[in-house]
Design a protein around this motif. Sequence first.
Motif, short mmCIF file in Angstrom:
data_model
loop_
_atom_site.label_atom_id
_atom_site.label_comp_id
_atom_site.label_asym_id
_atom_site.label_seq_id
_atom_site.Cartn_x
_atom_site.Cartn_y
_atom_site.Cartn_z
N ARG A 159 123.52 14.46 -25.34
CA ARG A 159 122.24 15.08 -25.72
C ARG A 159 122.49 16.35 -26.52
NH1 ARG A 159 120.35 14.92 -21.13
NH2 ARG A 159 120.96 16.97 -20.40
N ASP A 160 123.43 17.17 -26.08
CA ASP A 160 123.70 18.42 -26.80
C ASP A 160 124.30 18.15 -28.18
OD1 ASP A 160 122.72 20.07 -24.82
OD2 ASP A 160 124.65 20.32 -23.83
N SER A 162 123.66 15.57 -30.03
CA SER A 162 122.53 15.14 -30.87
C SER A 162 121.67 16.33 -31.28
CB SER A 162 121.69 14.11 -30.12
OG SER A 162 122.43 12.93 -29.88
N GLU A 163 121.54 17.31 -30.38
CA GLU A 163 120.79 18.53 -30.72
C GLU A 163 121.46 19.26 -31.89
OE1 GLU A 163 117.89 20.30 -28.31
OE2 GLU A 163 117.69 18.28 -29.11
N LEU A 166 120.54 18.23 -35.39
CA LEU A 166 119.32 18.75 -36.01
C LEU A 166 119.61 19.91 -36.95
CD1 LEU A 166 117.07 18.73 -32.82
CD2 LEU A 166 117.03 17.07 -34.70
N TYR A 175 114.64 24.11 -35.56
CA TYR A 175 115.38 23.75 -34.35
C TYR A 175 116.46 24.78 -33.99
CZ TYR A 175 113.36 19.21 -35.59
OH TYR A 175 112.50 18.20 -35.92
N ARG A 178 117.13 25.54 -30.20
CA ARG A 178 117.69 24.37 -29.51
C ARG A 178 119.15 24.15 -29.88
NH1 ARG A 178 113.37 19.65 -30.61
NH2 ARG A 178 115.17 18.38 -29.92
N CYS A 179 119.46 24.32 -31.16
CA CYS A 179 120.84 24.12 -31.61
C CYS A 179 121.78 25.17 -31.02
CB CYS A 179 120.91 24.14 -33.14
SG CYS A 179 120.05 22.77 -33.93
N ALA A 182 122.36 24.38 -27.31
CA ALA A 182 123.24 23.23 -27.16
C ALA A 182 124.68 23.60 -27.49
CB ALA A 182 122.77 22.09 -28.05
N ASP A 238 127.12 12.21 -33.03
CA ASP A 238 126.04 12.20 -34.01
C ASP A 238 126.21 11.10 -35.05
OD1 ASP A 238 123.57 13.66 -34.66
OD2 ASP A 238 124.58 14.09 -36.55
#
Length: 396
Positions: A159-160, A162-163, A166, A175, A178-179, A182, A238
């Motif tokens: 999940r991180d 994939s963050e 972004l 983002y 969030r980035c 992560a 990713d």
Amino acid sequence: MTPALPYLDLADPGFSTRSPEVLAARDRGWCAQTPYGLAVLRYREVGKILRDRRFRQGSHNWPEIVGIKGRFADFWRHSVIGQEGEAHGRMRALAVPALSKEYVLSLAPVFLEAARELCAQLRKTDHAEFQSAFSDPFTGKVIAALLALEEDEWPGAARDASELGLAMGITARQYEDRCNAACERLFDLAERLVGRVRSGRDRDSYVARMVAEFDRNGDCSHEELLNTIVISIFGGVDTTRALLGLGLSLFIENPAQWRALRRDAGLIPAAVEEFIRARPTTTWATREATEDVEMNGTVIQRGTVLHLLVHSSARDPEICDDPRFDITKPRKRHFGFGGGAHHCIGHFVARTDLAAALTALRETFETVSYDGEPEWMPDSGNTGAIRLPIRYEVAR
């Protein structure tokens, strides 16, 4: 810079690097102006620039281009991607031997088992949201195999990663928080993984192999080691996650190609390469001129950033007489993994895990189609499916 060059607005979220505007610009010449510098559109010039030492890796300044700051921007600038010369060589020397062909091939059965386990669940129904049902957990299980993660650790790592993806799109600024969060978590994970190796609890993983190279060479700092682990997690998750959705969409839109793959598993390697030519997740490789360079009558001034468009160059009529998605047709090599000193470290991992996924999927889907409208990231920068609803007939 000549004002006669065509202009492509790569910063527009609605713009596609596969658009008619790009093809028309390629017909006019080898490059175009963009908000980010020059776009290089033709195969010959992309190849030349990747080999020319007067151009350095250009995406080191991507955070500045899209206006993001903080932990991710610092990580990116100091990563193996953002470095040149001696620093780049030191960090690359950690990862390249650790990802030897023999080591990656030893994990291929694990990748295939993970893909088949997920396909066993897909067989229980006739529809799914492909990214959450297959792409996300498959890439998480791949990175778990590489890093020797516990079962409860890989979902967070995937999940991180994939963050972080972004941050590589043209809408990165929205983002930023969030980035950065992560990125902090992935560095904490890298620290724990190195601690496991040091305590003797991990002797065989990719991290263990990198730590062995770190100890043997003694040139890199501890921070460089952690950075290289994080960039490996990011790239490993990713790229595969995005290419699986992009590739399946190509088969959905070209059902005869899916039937060809169903008939002949020997087409799997060609399919992986054709994904990248036809629907690349990294839509351009980036270089920056370190001095003034003249090319085809255009002077590229020092400091100019050049974006080497993967789809446009791979479908250049000079080397591609049929632009349709076709896994049966011999093609020239693409530049989806870059080239030169910055050729993607994890390219063989990506090719191997994508092949495992396709092996299991061709065994599972007799036919496959969209089950509603897919949701996509912008088709510039890094792209991929946000949601990919599918309906399928299960193969018997």
